[in-house]
Design an enzyme around this catalytic site. Structure first.
Site, PDB file in Angstrom:
ATOM      1  N   GLN A   1       7.536   5.880   7.139  1.00 55.32           N
ATOM      2  CA  GLN A   1       6.383   5.721   7.761  1.00 55.32           C
ATOM      3  C   GLN A   1       6.044   6.517   8.877  1.00 55.32           C
ATOM      4  O   GLN A   1       4.796   6.979   9.039  1.00 55.32           O
ATOM      5  CB  GLN A   1       6.408   4.188   8.278  1.00 55.32           C
ATOM      6  CG  GLN A   1       6.040   3.145   7.078  1.00 55.32           C
ATOM      7  CD  GLN A   1       4.504   3.282   6.151  1.00 55.32           C
ATOM      8  OE1 GLN A   1       3.474   2.951   7.201  1.00 55.32           O
ATOM      9  NE2 GLN A   1       4.522   3.587   5.125  1.00 55.32           N
TER      10      GLN A   1
ATOM     11  N   MET B   1       0.843  -1.101   0.111  1.00 59.59           N
ATOM     12  CA  MET B   1      -0.270  -0.059   0.078  1.00 59.59           C
ATOM     13  C   MET B   1       0.866   1.334  -0.003  1.00 59.59           C
ATOM     14  O   MET B   1       0.319   2.280   0.270  1.00 59.59           O
ATOM     15  CB  MET B   1      -0.916   0.124   1.302  1.00 59.59           C
ATOM     16  CG  MET B   1      -1.929  -1.216   1.419  1.00 59.59           C
ATOM     17  SD  MET B   1      -2.928  -1.180   2.935  1.00 59.59           S
ATOM     18  CE  MET B   1      -1.708  -1.878   4.061  1.00 59.59           C
TER      19      MET B   1
ATOM     20  N   GLU C   1       1.251   2.349  12.253  1.00 58.43           N
ATOM     21  CA  GLU C   1       0.275   2.955  12.802  1.00 58.43           C
ATOM     22  C   GLU C   1       0.762   4.016  13.703  1.00 58.43           C
ATOM     23  O   GLU C   1       0.048   5.064  13.917  1.00 58.43           O
ATOM     24  CB  GLU C   1      -0.760   2.018  13.351  1.00 58.43           C
ATOM     25  CG  GLU C   1      -1.489   1.099  12.251  1.00 58.43           C
ATOM     26  CD  GLU C   1      -2.605   0.593  12.924  1.00 58.43           C
ATOM     27  OE1 GLU C   1      -3.628   0.527  12.683  1.00 58.43           O
ATOM     28  OE2 GLU C   1      -2.105  -0.474  13.629  1.00 58.43           O
TER      29      GLU C   1
ATOM     30  N   GLY D   1      -3.113  -3.099  10.903  1.00 60.40           N
ATOM     31  CA  GLY D   1      -2.873  -3.186  12.118  1.00 60.40           C
ATOM     32  C   GLY D   1      -1.112  -3.222  12.334  1.00 60.40           C
ATOM     33  O   GLY D   1      -0.661  -3.681  13.059  1.00 60.40           O
ATOM     34  N   SER D   2      -0.366  -2.619  11.285  1.00 62.56           N
ATOM     35  CA  SER D   2       0.895  -2.599  11.196  1.00 62.56           C
ATOM     36  C   SER D   2       1.637  -4.014  11.276  1.00 62.56           C
ATOM     37  O   SER D   2       2.802  -4.132  11.622  1.00 62.56           O
ATOM     38  CB  SER D   2       1.671  -1.888  12.293  1.00 62.56           C
ATOM     39  OG  SER D   2       0.871  -0.594  12.402  1.00 62.56           O
TER      40      SER D   2
END
Length: 817
Positions: A667, A511, A734, A552-553
């Site tokens: 990230q 993603m 996240e 959820g990583s």
């Protein structure tokens, strides 16, 4: 500025004449060096560029909308409800069918099997059948020979409605009508009521936190291609969960899952928004393809995407906090209400996670907290990066600030006093070691030079009346886990070809977060070959079945284990050949293995983490490990306009041993900026009828280049280990979003300086997002005194200032009678 030009203006007022200037952001990324004993060929731990990074920037990366046209392909346009709660009296498609290029119109009657999916008491619905329960619900779809013709015809569909009551849009209205999804959740430890009787002081309050649009760059996209026999169908879809898409499409068509092949090359951003809703949209396209026996392409426009799909849950947090005069918090009683929308989706799970993670970094000896998922007539809200934690932790940090205001102690002192300090248990009885929490906090304090800069901020504020600075530092404890073992299982399939090249597939979805890059790094280390020899093609249900969602990583953690397992299986088969010819090359060994009939293909599997939670007892081990971090942010505000500038942010994060620091720091930076959007600018507005007004970037503001802090430093905590995950790493995607609230509290600090200067000492609770309007209203002065309503609207629909929809119902939703 030359004072002679403004002889009548006091010096401390003149800063108001200066606009904020945009400067090129300066960034620093600090991470650990590679161990000198590590092989130069081993890529793990090295800052390697995202494998598709160049393709993304040049536009060569292929997404669903870029796939070549299929012969006879049809385009789909959806017709959505213009009412929030109504009975469908009739659907008149006569005019639409006369339109140029129109092939057919698809309704609930064309679904061969399942139109309503019951994952709980309330169904998730493909096509509305007898009634609509939100504005934006799909009623039917038009298939035509072009996207333009399909949309023109969709506008000609006439739907007659009969109003139903009640229409519930806000959390407050849901509470009034007792409209909730079940189950409601509760966690409790200690004796809360008794503790409140022994404290020195008590504060009570509430905070509204607005929703957030995912705003992925690639909107929801599907291409469904019937194969022509045995009811087989290829489905190319932008999703985080191909196996779920396969399951839903198969159920809607009434065929076994083995007839549906779901393919995902890459996804142009998702953030949690391409799970269940992507499945419903894939069903819409698949039903149309099944009925017409043609390939069908459904690419939502940005406006339709925002109208149809929900986002992060709007949140109302109510709290009562008991504490001692020295700052020790003894008791907390909290209730959390989330606006779930019209169907359950992930709302109950989001409410559960909000409860489990509400303590953030603090030990609360006596705690009682409830979470309620409100059922309303808005599009269903769903998973979003952070999954409830960014909201419930903001509530916690808000009452931390309230305690600081009441005791007269600094917020950072209150945070330090109440922070987890030793091996302790959470409020659901899971043990944790907060050593790295304290390390992150102390390093962030040091790297940001917090105390000297706070003194400088105070001096600046004394010298400037209409410009003020603020600074804040916030800690973070982010638990990692999916709560149940089966949700974190993973599989991989690795082929070695006779030319020595390797094809790698696994169940994870790319993603933009770099999972394929990391998986190639894992395979490179395990097989001891260069990354250039390894290729990843696509994620597909034909190669790796039953894969869990990339959410959820957990993608790198679980798929990395599966890839490692597959590679070790292959290497074990090759080892006798390598031992016989230790000086041979990789190609020599592969050629010999083939000639000896050694299988050069292997599957790998990871069973998942042993995570459980017993909600009846209020205890369990729902998380495998914890990430820690801290962020310090400094801002400057214009008291006359409410505008602000993000001056500097320092972040320290514990993410274990990073597999790829370049990707991981990216990230953290991206999540932080998305958090700035959530807490300071992204504001969803609805009309009184439940129509989303902010449908696009011209009405819905997301962070841009100018919102990145001028000085931005991210440091990875050195010498951190994690025994539970692949190569001692931690799932990072996240966690960093919550740290964006350091900007929120820096803004609050600046506003508090203004109010103190004006003689207003009252404790201040500001709602999220802390927009320019709310900052301006908080800077009380002669101008705001003239306003009839000096309170900024909260971000919850119904409480926010209502607006008229920017396009008519006819443009968006067909013609309404």
């Amino acid at each position: 500025m030359d004072p002679c030009h403004y002889p009548g203006i006091p010096v401390e007022y003149r800063s108001a004449l200066q606009d904020f200037k945009t400067k090129m952001p300066q960034s620093i990324q600090i991470f650990q060096d590679i161990d000198p004993s590590q092989s130069p060929q081993d890529p793990v731990g090295r800052p390697i560029m995202h494998q598709s990074g160049i393709k993304h920037t040049t536009g060569e990366a292929v997404y669903v909308a870029d796939l070549p046209s299929v012969d006879g392909e049809l385009f789909l346009a959806v017709v959505t409800s213009s009412r929030a709660h109504a009975k469908i009296v009739s659907i008149d498609t006569a005019e639409a069918l006369k339109g140029p290029g129109v092939f057919d119109i698809i309704t609930a009657h064309d679904v061969p099997a399942t139109n309503e999916f019951y994952y709980s008491d309330d169904p998730e619905i493909i096509f509305a059948r007898n009634k609509v329960i939100c504005v934006g619900q799909i009623v039917c779809a038009v298939a035509a020979d072009s996207d333009v013709h399909a949309k023109q015809a969709a506008a000609q569909v006439k739907i007659e409605y009969e109003a139903l009551e009640p229409v519930i849009l806000t959390i407050e209205e849901a509470i009034k009508h007792n409209s909730f999804f079940e189950p409601k959740r509760k966690l409790e430890q200690g004796n809360v009521d008794q503790a409140f009787e022994t404290v020195d002081d008590i504060i009570e309050g509430e905070i509204h936190i607005g929703g957030q649009e995912h705003f992925y760059l690639e909107t929801q996209s599907v291409l469904a291609v019937p194969k022509g026999e045995d009811k087989e169908m290829d489905v190319y879809v932008s999703t985080q969960h191909p196996a779920f898409i396969q399951e839903m499409v198969a159920a809607s068509l009434g065929v076994p899952a083995n007839r549906i092949m779901c393919h995902v090359k890459r996804v142009g951003g998702a953030f949690g928004g391409k799970l269940l809703k992507a499945g419903l949209l894939a069903c819409v396209a698949a039903v149309a393809a099944n009925k017409t026996s043609r390939a069908v392409r459904l690419i939502l426009s940005r406006g339709d995407d925002m109208l149809i799909t929900g986002g992060r849950h709007p949140f109302l947090g109510k709290y009562k906090v008991g504490f001692m005069n020295d700052g020790r918090i003894k008791a907390v009683d909290a209730q959390y209400y989330i606006n779930g929308g019209c169907t359950p989706d992930e709302s109950v799970v989001v409410a559960e996670v909000a409860l489990l993670k509400m303590d953030n970094a603090y030990k609360i000896p006596n705690l009682r907290c409830w979470a309620y998922a409100c059922k309303t007539n808005l599009p269903s809200n769903t998973a979003f990066r952070g999954f409830g934690f960014p909201q419930s932790a903001l509530v916690t940090e808000t009452w931390i600030m309230g305690v600081a205001d009441k005791t007269g102690l600094s917020p950072e002192k209150i945070r330090e006093i109440n922070m987890y300090k030793e091996n302790e248990q959470t409020h659901f009885k899971q043990k944790l070691d907060p050593q790295n929490l304290k390390r992150c906090w102390n390093e962030c304090m040091e790297k940001s030079a917090f105390y000297s800069r706070r003194a400088a901020v105070s001096e600046f504020n004394k010298q400037n009346y209409w410009k003020k600075k603020g600074i804040a530092i916030v800690p973070m404890k982010f638990p990692f886990g999916m709560g149940t073992r089966y949700l974190s299982q993973a599989a991989a399939l690795v082929h070695i070809y006779t030319d020595g090249s390797v094809l790698l597939t696994h169940g994870g979805i790319e993603m933009g977060q770099g999972i394929h890059t990391k998986m190639i790094q894992v395979a490179s280390r395990e097989l001891n070959i260069p990354m250039s020899r390894i290729h990843f093609c696509e994620t597909s249900t034909t190669t790796v079945p039953n894969a869990c969602a990339s959410a959820g990583s957990a993608g790198t953690d679980v798929n990395g284990m599966a890839v490692k397992d597959a590679c070790q299986t292959l290497l074990k088969r090759l080892q006798p050949i390598i031992n016989q010819n230790p000086k041979g090359t990789w190609n020599d060994w592969i050629k010999e293995a083939f000639e000896q009939s050694v299988s050069l293909s292997a599957t790998g599997y990871f069973r998942g983490y042993n995570e459980t939670m017993d909600w009846d007892k209020g205890e369990g081990q729902p998380f495998t490990y914890f990430l820690y971090g801290a962020a310090c942010s400094e801002v400057e505000i214009n008291c006359l306009t409410g505008d602000h500038k993000n001056l500097r942010t320092d972040i320290v994060m514990d993410i274990g041993c990073s597999i790829n620091p370049a990707v991981d720091i990216g990230q953290i930076e991206g999540a932080f900026v998305q958090g700035i959007g959530l807490y300071t600018m992204e504001e969803l507005k609805y009309s009184p009828e439940g129509v989303l007004c902010t449908r696009g970037p011209d009405q819905y503001q997301i962070p841009g280049v100018c919102d990145i802090p001028e000085q931005f430093s991210v440091s990875l905590l050195p010498s951190s280990q994690n025994p539970y995950a692949i190569y001692a790493s931690k799932g990072i995607g996240e966690a960093g979003l919550f740290l964006g609230c350091s900007v929120f509290f820096a803004l609050r600090d600046a506003v508090a300086h203004v109010r103190a200067e004006r003689g207003l000492k009252k404790s201040l609770v500001l709602n999220s997002p802390l927009t320019a309007e709310q900052i301006r209203a908080g800077c009380a002065d002669g101008f705001t005194d003239m306003m009839t309503n000096n309170e900024s609207a909260s971000s919850t629909p119904g409480a926010t200032s209502m607006c008229m929809a920017n396009q008519s119902a006819q443009d968006r939703n067909g013609t309404e009678n």
